[in-house]
Motif scaffolding. Structure first.
Motif, PDB file in Angstrom:
ATOM      1  N   MET A  25       0.820  -1.206   0.000  1.00 39.41           N
ATOM      2  CA  MET A  25       0.000   0.000   0.000  1.00 39.41           C
ATOM      3  C   MET A  25       0.858   1.262   0.000  1.00 39.41           C
ATOM      4  O   MET A  25       1.938   1.276   0.556  1.00 39.41           O
ATOM      5  CB  MET A  25      -0.966   0.033   1.188  1.00 39.41           C
ATOM      6  CG  MET A  25      -0.343   0.386   2.499  1.00 39.41           C
ATOM      7  SD  MET A  25      -1.463   0.725   3.924  1.00 39.41           S
ATOM      8  CE  MET A  25      -3.020   0.180   3.431  1.00 39.41           C
ATOM      9  N   VAL A  66       1.831  -1.294  -7.995  1.00 36.12           N
ATOM     10  CA  VAL A  66       0.829  -0.924  -6.993  1.00 36.12           C
ATOM     11  C   VAL A  66      -0.573  -1.162  -7.544  1.00 36.12           C
ATOM     12  O   VAL A  66      -0.799  -1.063  -8.746  1.00 36.12           O
ATOM     13  CB  VAL A  66       0.959   0.558  -6.572  1.00 36.12           C
ATOM     14  CG1 VAL A  66       2.224   0.808  -5.787  1.00 36.12           C
ATOM     15  CG2 VAL A  66       0.907   1.491  -7.761  1.00 36.12           C
ATOM     16  N   PRO A  67      -1.521  -1.462  -6.659  1.00 31.28           N
ATOM     17  CA  PRO A  67      -2.912  -1.566  -7.094  1.00 31.28           C
ATOM     18  C   PRO A  67      -3.510  -0.164  -7.291  1.00 31.28           C
ATOM     19  O   PRO A  67      -3.108   0.781  -6.615  1.00 31.28           O
ATOM     20  CB  PRO A  67      -3.588  -2.301  -5.934  1.00 31.28           C
ATOM     21  CG  PRO A  67      -2.767  -1.962  -4.741  1.00 31.28           C
ATOM     22  CD  PRO A  67      -1.359  -1.789  -5.241  1.00 31.28           C
ATOM     23  N   TYR A  68      -4.445  -0.059  -8.213  1.00 35.13           N
ATOM     24  CA  TYR A  68      -5.110   1.232  -8.418  1.00 35.13           C
ATOM     25  C   TYR A  68      -6.619   1.087  -8.277  1.00 35.13           C
ATOM     26  O   TYR A  68      -7.169  -0.007  -8.401  1.00 35.13           O
ATOM     27  CB  TYR A  68      -4.748   1.848  -9.775  1.00 35.13           C
ATOM     28  CG  TYR A  68      -5.280   1.111 -10.972  1.00 35.13           C
ATOM     29  CD1 TYR A  68      -6.579   1.316 -11.437  1.00 35.13           C
ATOM     30  CD2 TYR A  68      -4.492   0.202 -11.667  1.00 35.13           C
ATOM     31  CE1 TYR A  68      -7.076   0.634 -12.536  1.00 35.13           C
ATOM     32  CE2 TYR A  68      -4.974  -0.483 -12.768  1.00 35.13           C
ATOM     33  CZ  TYR A  68      -6.260  -0.263 -13.194  1.00 35.13           C
ATOM     34  OH  TYR A  68      -6.749  -0.934 -14.281  1.00 35.13           O
ATOM     35  N   SER A  69      -7.276   2.208  -8.002  1.00 37.59           N
ATOM     36  CA  SER A  69      -8.740   2.291  -7.937  1.00 37.59           C
ATOM     37  C   SER A  69      -9.213   3.246  -9.017  1.00 37.59           C
ATOM     38  O   SER A  69      -8.483   4.138  -9.437  1.00 37.59           O
ATOM     39  CB  SER A  69      -9.193   2.849  -6.583  1.00 37.59           C
ATOM     40  OG  SER A  69      -9.066   1.908  -5.578  1.00 37.59           O
ATOM     41  N   CYS A  82      -3.117   8.851  -3.167  1.00 38.48           N
ATOM     42  CA  CYS A  82      -3.764   7.749  -2.453  1.00 38.48           C
ATOM     43  C   CYS A  82      -5.255   7.703  -2.767  1.00 38.48           C
ATOM     44  O   CYS A  82      -5.899   8.733  -2.930  1.00 38.48           O
ATOM     45  CB  CYS A  82      -3.610   7.913  -0.943  1.00 38.48           C
ATOM     46  SG  CYS A  82      -1.935   7.730  -0.355  1.00 38.48           S
ATOM     47  N   LYS A  87      -4.984   1.940  -2.144  1.00 38.24           N
ATOM     48  CA  LYS A  87      -4.496   1.856  -3.519  1.00 38.24           C
ATOM     49  C   LYS A  87      -4.113   3.255  -3.978  1.00 38.24           C
ATOM     50  O   LYS A  87      -4.174   4.204  -3.201  1.00 38.24           O
ATOM     51  CB  LYS A  87      -5.590   1.273  -4.422  1.00 38.24           C
ATOM     52  CG  LYS A  87      -6.009  -0.130  -4.009  1.00 38.24           C
ATOM     53  CD  LYS A  87      -7.130  -0.651  -4.866  1.00 38.24           C
ATOM     54  CE  LYS A  87      -7.549  -2.042  -4.405  1.00 38.24           C
ATOM     55  NZ  LYS A  87      -8.649  -2.558  -5.204  1.00 38.24           N
ATOM     56  N   GLN A  89      -4.690   6.293  -7.128  1.00 31.54           N
ATOM     57  CA  GLN A  89      -5.673   6.726  -8.116  1.00 31.54           C
ATOM     58  C   GLN A  89      -5.091   7.885  -8.915  1.00 31.54           C
ATOM     59  O   GLN A  89      -4.206   8.585  -8.425  1.00 31.54           O
ATOM     60  CB  GLN A  89      -6.967   7.159  -7.445  1.00 31.54           C
ATOM     61  CG  GLN A  89      -6.812   8.356  -6.531  1.00 31.54           C
ATOM     62  CD  GLN A  89      -8.095   8.714  -5.810  1.00 31.54           C
ATOM     63  OE1 GLN A  89      -9.106   8.044  -5.958  1.00 31.54           O
ATOM     64  NE2 GLN A  89      -8.066   9.769  -5.025  1.00 31.54           N
ATOM     65  N   GLN A 107      -5.822  -4.895 -12.059  1.00 29.02           N
ATOM     66  CA  GLN A 107      -5.946  -3.519 -11.541  1.00 29.02           C
ATOM     67  C   GLN A 107      -4.693  -3.098 -10.811  1.00 29.02           C
ATOM     68  O   GLN A 107      -4.723  -2.632  -9.673  1.00 29.02           O
ATOM     69  CB  GLN A 107      -7.187  -3.364 -10.670  1.00 29.02           C
ATOM     70  CG  GLN A 107      -8.472  -3.329 -11.477  1.00 29.02           C
ATOM     71  CD  GLN A 107      -9.633  -2.791 -10.680  1.00 29.02           C
ATOM     72  OE1 GLN A 107      -9.970  -3.332  -9.626  1.00 29.02           O
ATOM     73  NE2 GLN A 107     -10.235  -1.742 -11.183  1.00 29.02           N
ATOM     74  N   THR A 108      -3.551  -3.266 -11.501  1.00 27.92           N
ATOM     75  CA  THR A 108      -2.259  -2.815 -10.980  1.00 27.92           C
ATOM     76  C   THR A 108      -1.546  -2.005 -12.053  1.00 27.92           C
ATOM     77  O   THR A 108      -1.854  -2.108 -13.236  1.00 27.92           O
ATOM     78  CB  THR A 108      -1.348  -4.002 -10.575  1.00 27.92           C
ATOM     79  OG1 THR A 108      -1.082  -4.802 -11.725  1.00 27.92           O
ATOM     80  CG2 THR A 108      -1.964  -4.829  -9.465  1.00 27.92           C
TER      81      THR A 108
END
Length: 113
Positions: A25, A66-69, A82, A87, A89, A107-108
Motif C-alpha cells: 500500500m 501498486v494496485p489502483y482504484s 492515495c 491503492k 488513483q 488492476q495494478t
C-alpha cells in the motif's frame, strides 16, 4: 510485459508503522519517523514493502507495482495519489510519476517513484 524493471533504482527506509499499514500500500508520513495509510487524495511518500513488529520497510524510489482504484492510469507521466482503499488513483492534484505498465485485469500499474 516482456521486460522487467524490478530492482531499478530501489531505495528503502525503515519507519515506524501505524496500525493498518500493509505490504503493497502507498503510505504517507504521519509524524517523526512514522508512516500511515493514506486517505483519499493524500500524497504518498512511498510504498510499504514489508511490515513487521510495528515497523515498515518503505520503498521511496525505483520501480514498484501498486494496485489502483477507479480509472486505469495510462502509461507515461500521470498524477497519482492515495485512494481511500489502500491503492493509488489518478487525480489532477497528485504526484507526477512515470507509469510504465498497466494491468487492467489485475488492476495494478507499474510506476517509478
Amino acid at each position: 510485459m516482456n521486460i522487467s524493471l524490478n530492482g531499478y533504482g530501489e531505495q528503502m527506509a525503515t519507519f515506524e508503522a501505524e496500525a493498518g499499514v500493509t505490504p503493497g500500500m502507498p503510505v504517507k508520513m504521519t509524524g517523526n519517523g512514522k508512516v500511515g495509510a493514506g486517505t483519499a487524495l493524500d500524497a504518498f511518500c512511498g510504498v510499504a514493502v514489508s511490515v513487521r513488529g510495528g515497523f515498515a520497510a518503505v520503498q521511496l524510489s525505483g520501480y514498484v507495482t501498486v494496485p489502483y482504484s477507479g480509472t486505469a492510469p495510462t502509461v507515461g507521466y500521470q498524477k497519482l495519489n492515495c485512494a481511500a482503499d489502500g491503492k493509488v488513483q489518478t487525480e489532477s492534484t497528485g504526484r507526477s510519476l512515470l507509469v510504465t505498465d498497466v494491468d487492467t485485469a489485475a488492476q495494478t500499474c507499474g510506476i517509478i517513484l
